[in-house]
Design a protein around this motif. Structure first.
Motif, mmCIF file in Angstrom:
data_model
loop_
_atom_site.group_PDB
_atom_site.id
_atom_site.type_symbol
_atom_site.label_atom_id
_atom_site.label_comp_id
_atom_site.label_asym_id
_atom_site.label_seq_id
_atom_site.Cartn_x
_atom_site.Cartn_y
_atom_site.Cartn_z
ATOM 1 N N GLN B 73 31.525 5.525 10.041
ATOM 2 C CA GLN B 73 32.852 5.304 10.579
ATOM 3 C C GLN B 73 33.336 3.937 10.181
ATOM 4 O O GLN B 73 32.799 2.934 10.613
ATOM 5 N N VAL B 74 34.335 3.891 9.337
ATOM 6 C CA VAL B 74 34.962 2.630 9.001
ATOM 7 C C VAL B 74 35.984 2.347 10.088
ATOM 8 O O VAL B 74 36.856 3.170 10.345
ATOM 9 N N VAL B 75 35.863 1.175 10.724
ATOM 10 C CA VAL B 75 36.808 0.845 11.784
ATOM 11 C C VAL B 75 38.211 0.844 11.199
ATOM 12 O O VAL B 75 38.464 0.257 10.165
ATOM 13 N N GLY B 76 39.125 1.490 11.878
ATOM 14 C CA GLY B 76 40.492 1.530 11.402
ATOM 15 C C GLY B 76 40.796 2.744 10.545
ATOM 16 O O GLY B 76 41.932 2.945 10.131
ATOM 17 N N TRP B 77 39.785 3.573 10.252
ATOM 18 C CA TRP B 77 40.056 4.754 9.442
ATOM 19 C C TRP B 77 39.495 6.001 10.113
ATOM 20 O O TRP B 77 38.388 5.968 10.594
ATOM 21 N N PRO B 78 40.170 7.148 10.092
ATOM 22 C CA PRO B 78 41.542 7.299 9.640
ATOM 23 C C PRO B 78 42.521 6.671 10.626
ATOM 24 O O PRO B 78 42.179 6.463 11.786
ATOM 25 N N PRO B 79 43.716 6.385 10.165
ATOM 26 C CA PRO B 79 44.690 5.697 11.014
ATOM 27 C C PRO B 79 45.308 6.624 12.055
ATOM 28 O O PRO B 79 46.464 7.006 11.971
ATOM 29 N N VAL B 80 44.493 6.957 13.037
ATOM 30 C CA VAL B 80 44.932 7.788 14.146
ATOM 31 C C VAL B 80 44.814 6.953 15.407
ATOM 32 O O VAL B 80 43.806 6.305 15.619
ATOM 33 N N ARG B 81 45.836 6.967 16.235
ATOM 34 C CA ARG B 81 45.818 6.169 17.462
ATOM 35 C C ARG B 81 44.592 6.501 18.289
ATOM 36 O O ARG B 81 44.261 7.674 18.485
#
Lengths: 573, 196
Positions: B73-81
């Motif tokens: 898990q890359v922090v900030g991806w995917p850009p979902v609230r």
């Protein structure tokens, strides 16, 4: 115009509703500035740290409606630490002390405490509307204060906030004398509420036009509420689950037939698809349908529903609709202006997800489309070129390929040309988000063609500083630039420092910029706040080592210098 | 980055730095720290795509994925609230946890059992589980004759309170209408399609 008395000028300015127009007018001459500032009632502040509450109050003594935004957009994606800032308390304190008769407060991405809500509820006798979007820090106790003390409350709108739910009693805090509600949205609350209180509240609110329930409100209650509020325009269902053979469900079917005014429908966080036929009769009236939380409606049930909604202008759905489902949307919803397709499984490789086929189908069937948010498995240049040709009216185009560096699925080439076609064709494009395998070339296209672009979001794209330079040099109307994981460094950052004063903000995370570059920029531009977010002590080891790469940079223009509430891990250079 | 054709655990290892970069980047004492983040391995093949626009060797072979990649898990991806992510995650967990437990009785057995119908994908699996649990054999099912060749017949009580033969309606419909199961003994099962 200078021969007219001030009242005439004021009357003319009354017709200017947009903030930009009023801002422009105030710059014409000092007379206009004066007339404008005394007559201004609505103020929008896109960055709460760009100005201070005191200056706001001084300039606009007639302020009635205030909109404030706090944290940067990427806070939505957990890139901004919890206690970064964005507190509303100082604003409410300052306003409370002044003679401002605040009536409306709209907040986005701010930290709101129960104390703030309590103070707000007691300080403004005529307070009418509270809208909180993506905020946090408060509990239902704060809501109870609002309910209890704001005697003329019309609007309480809670959108996607993280609220600590202590109990459902807050709803009972609306006094019997409160009959002024027009809009109530508590869909994001997680806890139970008292159904009887809710029914009584609706019964004594004859002007209620918008009601969005949370998942704990059962279907029986929905039916009773709709009997009391047949003039509802906007409805968000609670738990839409019941035995379709029951009397309750049959009553609901009859009741809904009387709700001829419903134009917006959302909710369905809990749903039994067998109960959907009850809403079929109103589908043809719908202009906005939000099924993006309705994971329980899929396949043929979803298609059956969509087929009835021929007048939709805005549709929010999950990607489990699939390309075939989007073809149905394309053939049914020819009036569609806005489409948002969200991922139902953000981390997985969804098997039902959408691809370029769905998007092309939409572009053919929905020529009026101007706003798009599209999470998909893959994309191709050919598809984007086709979409650009079919829909030249895009003002917002946000494409998110779940695998962010994926090339054209057919040719394996970068998606530069596809996005290039979009910016070339859509001359009114104001907002753009890019994903996929992208080189500097796509930025060259953007710099050349995206003349109206105001907001650009980029991740995992580009090859060199040239990419960012194309954008900074080309996009004259750029206001917000947000970049993550791109190979842009100090050269790009420092090439046109003055540009940042024409923008609201710049965000760069996991790029190639270093502490030295940021320090240089901060020195050159005293009217910018250059903040480094230094989490996990990434940079503690050698704070003087200017060669270190900066993890997160957030810079913004401001009239009030470095903020005093920054936590330890935020360095203001 | 060369396309790894072997099962190369190093390629799927979670670490900071672009795929293909050397181990040495992990050392914190170097002046220039890399804060590039590894992309989640959606496909092993897509790892190197950032560096090569000439991607002739990157052929989509989803069905030939060697090892299921760790979902980094890359922090900030995917850009979902995060609000939305949490909602959907919660729903998923609830659906998985909820289960659909029904009582199962067998004629002559001293006590009842409970099973989670959601665990089974269809009738064959359910019947096998019942047979194992109660040590009986249900025989062959056919639409015309019901269960052939067995003393025991699996039945269920539906929402109307009627006792029905297991297997007649589509599985999904069965899941919605089954309130409890009863494994009837042959002599009682006359008329329900037990051809003993």
């Amino acid at each position: 115009m200078n021969y007219f008395p001030d009242e005439v000028l004021e009357h003319v300015f009354d017709f200017l509703t947009s903030h930009r127009d009023r801002n422009a007018v105030s710059l014409v001459c000092s007379l206009w500035y004066r007339v404008e500032r005394f007559s201004r009632q609505r103020v929008f502040i896109g960055n709460c740290y760009a100005i201070s509450p005191e200056k706001l109050i001084k300039r606009f003594p007639g302020l009635k409606s205030l909109t404030l935004k706090g944290k940067h957009h990427f806070a939505d994606f957990n890139l901004v630490p919890y206690d970064w800032g964005g507190y509303v308390q100082p604003w409410i304190e300052a306003l409370a002390k002044s003679r401002i008769g605040l009536e409306e407060l709209r907040l986005k991405r701010m930290v709101v405490s129960d104390e703030s809500l309590e103070l707000l509820s007691r300080s403004f006798a005529n307070f009418k509307a509270l809208v909180l979007v993506s905020c946090e820090g408060f509990t239902t106790d704060g809501l109870a204060a609002i309910a209890a003390n704001c005697r003329f409350l019309r609007e309480l709108d809670l959108q996607e906030n993280e609220i600590d739910d202590h109990s459902g009693h807050w709803l009972s805090c609306f006094p019997d004398s409160c009959t002024s509600l027009t809009s109530l949205n508590f869909a994001c609350l997680k806890g139970e509420i008292n159904s009887a209180s809710l029914e009584r509240l609706v019964a004594r609110s004859p002007n209620l036009r918008s009601l969005r329930l949370n998942r704990s409100v059962p279907l029986e209650t929905l039916q009773k509420i709709l009997v009391q509020a047949p003039l509802l325009v906007d409805l968000g269902t609670g738990s839409y689950v019941h035995d379709p053979d029951s009397e309750t469900y049959n009553k609901l079917k009859t009741t809904i037939l009387t709700c001829k005014s419903i134009r917006n429908l959302s909710g369905f966080l809990e749903v039994d698809p067998r109960c959907l036929p009850a809403i079929f009769p109103i589908c043809l009236n719908l202009t906005y349908l939000n099924l993006s939380y309705a994971a329980g409606i899929h396949g043929s049930e979803l298609i059956k529903l969509i087929r009835r909604c021929a007048k939709l202008q805005r549709l929010w759905i999950l990607d489990c609709i699939g390309d075939k489902g989007l073809e149905v949307v394309a053939s049914t919803c020819n009036e569609l202006q806005e489409l948002r397709v969200f991922p139902s499984d953000p981390l997985g490789i969804g098997h039902d997800a959408v691809t370029e086929y769905g998007l092309v189908a939409i572009s053919i069937g929905c020529p009026k489309l101007h706003s798009l948010l599209y999470f998909c498995q893959q994309m191709t240049n050919a598809a984007l070129i086709t979409v650009a040709r079919n829909c030249p009216n895009f003002i917002r185009f946000r494409l998110c390929i779940l695998d962010p560096t994926k090339p054209d699925a057919v040719t394996m080439q970068p998606l530069d040309d596809g996005f290039g076609a979009i910016v070339q064709s859509c001359k009114f494009l104001r907002r753009l988000s890019l994903t996929g395998l992208l080189t500097d070339q796509v930025f060259r296209y953007i710099g050349m063609y995206a003349e109206q672009l105001e907001m650009l979001s980029v991740a995992f794209a580009g090859n060199s500083d040239k990419g960012m330079l194309y954008v900074l040099n080309g996009c004259k109307k750029l206001r917000k630039l947000e970049i993550m994981d791109c190979p842009f460094g100090n050269g790009a950052l420092l090439s046109d420092a003055g540009k940042y004063e024409t923008m609201r903000s710049l965000w760069m995370s996991s790029c190639e910029i270093t502490l030295s570059g940021c320090k240089t920029l901060a020195k050159m531009m005293p009217r910018l706040n250059v903040e480094i977010i230094n989490e996990h002590d990434q940079m503690e080891i050698c704070p003087e080592d200017d060669g270190q790469r900066v993890g997160k940079l957030y810079l913004y223009r401001t009239l009030v210098g470095p903020r005093k509430d920054a936590p330890e891990f935020v360095w203001n250079l | 980055m060369a396309f790894d054709k072997e099962l190369n655990l190093e390629a799927t290892e979670l670490r900071l730095g672009l795929p293909g970069t050397k181990e040495s980047e992990k050392q914190p004492t170097i002046a220039i720290k890399s804060n590039k983040r590894a992309l989640p391995n959606f496909n092993e093949e897509s790892c190197g795509s950032k560096e090569n626009s000439n991607a002739s060797h990157l052929i989509q072979k989803r069905d030939q994925e060697i090892a299921s990649p760790a979902k980094a898990q890359v922090v900030g991806w995917p850009p979902v609230r995060s609000y939305r992510k949490n909602c959907l995650q919660l729903k998923k967990m609830e659906a998985e946890a909820a289960g659909m437990y029904v009582k199962v009785s067998m004629d002559g057995a001293p006590y009842l059992r409970k099973i989670d119908l959601k665990v089974y994908k269809g009738y064959p699996e359910l019947l096998k589980a019942l047979e194992e649990m109660f040590k009986f054999s249900a025989g062959e099912y056919s639409e015309r004759e019901g269960y052939n060749g067995s003393e025991f017949v699996p039945t269920y009580e539906d929402k109307d309170g009627d006792w029905m033969l297991v297997g007649d309606v589509p599985w999904d419909m069965f899941l919605c209408s089954c309130k409890r199961l009863r494994i009837m003994k042959g002599s009682e099962a006359k008329g329900l399609g037990c051809a003993v």
